[in-house]
Design an enzyme around this catalytic site. Sequence first.
Site, PDB file in Angstrom:
ATOM      1  N   LEU A  64       0.855  -1.491   0.380  1.00  0.00           N
ATOM      2  CA  LEU A  64      -0.325   0.136   0.442  1.00  0.00           C
ATOM      3  C   LEU A  64       0.663   1.133   0.439  1.00  0.00           C
ATOM      4  CD1 LEU A  64      -2.689  -1.085   2.167  1.00  0.00           C
ATOM      5  CD2 LEU A  64      -3.092  -1.157   0.046  1.00  0.00           C
ATOM      6  N   PRO A  65       0.494   2.601  -1.032  1.00  0.00           N
ATOM      7  CA  PRO A  65       0.978   3.670  -0.120  1.00  0.00           C
ATOM      8  C   PRO A  65       1.532   4.399   0.488  1.00  0.00           C
ATOM      9  CG  PRO A  65      -0.610   3.933  -1.824  1.00  0.00           C
ATOM     10  CD  PRO A  65      -1.519   2.651  -0.753  1.00  0.00           C
ATOM     11  N   THR A  95       6.139   0.973   2.597  1.00  0.00           N
ATOM     12  CA  THR A  95       6.816   1.715   3.046  1.00  0.00           C
ATOM     13  C   THR A  95       6.228   2.870   4.055  1.00  0.00           C
ATOM     14  OG1 THR A  95       8.657   1.648   1.192  1.00  0.00           O
ATOM     15  CG2 THR A  95       8.514   3.377   2.871  1.00  0.00           C
ATOM     16  N   LYS A 170      13.881   0.303   5.943  1.00  0.00           N
ATOM     17  CA  LYS A 170      13.275   0.492   4.307  1.00  0.00           C
ATOM     18  C   LYS A 170      14.034   2.117   4.238  1.00  0.00           C
ATOM     19  CE  LYS A 170      10.598   0.704   0.890  1.00  0.00           C
ATOM     20  NZ  LYS A 170      11.559   0.104  -0.469  1.00  0.00           N
ATOM     21  N   LYS A 239       7.619  11.481  -0.110  1.00  0.00           N
ATOM     22  CA  LYS A 239       6.557  11.001   1.403  1.00  0.00           C
ATOM     23  C   LYS A 239       7.611  10.217   1.745  1.00  0.00           C
ATOM     24  CE  LYS A 239       4.805   6.709   1.196  1.00  0.00           C
ATOM     25  NZ  LYS A 239       5.628   5.479   0.767  1.00  0.00           N
TER      26      LYS A 239
END
Length: 309
Positions: A64-65, A95, A170, A239
């Site tokens: 997912l975003p 992430t 990450k 982001k």
Amino acid sequence: MTGRRVGFIGLGNMGGRIVRRIVDGGQAVLGFDLDASRAAAVGATAAATVTEVVQGSDVILMSLPDSKAVEAVVRGDEGILAASRAGQIVVDLSTAAPGSTVRLHAAFAERDVEYLDAGVSGGAAAAEKGTLTIMAGGSAAALEELGELFELFTSKVFPMGESGAGHTAKLLNNFLNAVSLAATAEVMVAGRKAGLDMRTLLDVLNASSGVNFATLNRFPRIIEGDYLEGGLTGALMMKDVVLYVDHLHELGVPSLNASGPMASFGLANSTGYADLISNRVVDAIGDISGGVRLYDEPGADDDSGKATP
């Protein structure tokens, strides 16, 4: 996988490619995405709801975003948490913010469900080839149990420690990715304006101390006009940088080097490149440098790389 049923939520840019690898490896997948057509496109059986995926799966993966989307999918009234049952394993390939990850891990633990944060690296190309890298936080036993599944779309899996450790690793990796991409873009635009040959400049960088992932893997294609579309967008890169800065604040570490990628991707996103691959940051820098491109376009000035009317 010894009979374990696999569900997947989020069949977009990365998720769809990962599902295709899993399906091509002989494992059926029950998939859900807000775009219902995506499941069939990647070979998955379409589920109508997140709840249907959870009820029909033993292992549920998400791609997912951001953390906001993860929280909504997990904690929603018809989300993963409410439908989960003891013995399931939930894997977040997104992430996401490590703090959110730790809280979700605790919530799942109350239901005797394992929750792994398993950030992936390598981009769309590695996803298609099945050579992604996973950095995972959470139960080592659960991670080992999923080894055969992960082999279908990864080449390396690194256990990082407790819940949140995978997503922390990450973020650290993605920040270095952002720094190297933004800095190399600036250097290449400067080289182009100075009249240097782009291929020779890359040869120099790759044989010298400036070598990095962008010089090795991205810019050899970009100087030919191939931006490797389909990878991480500029908006998502920004982001990730913001998540990195927030997490360093939580850790009490100064984010002294964040201003470069923040400025570069902020520029790109505000000038029309937000939804394009993050490699387009080089065009944003080129735009404010007089319309510079790293390759010759029709009507371009060969010396400067500046397009002429």
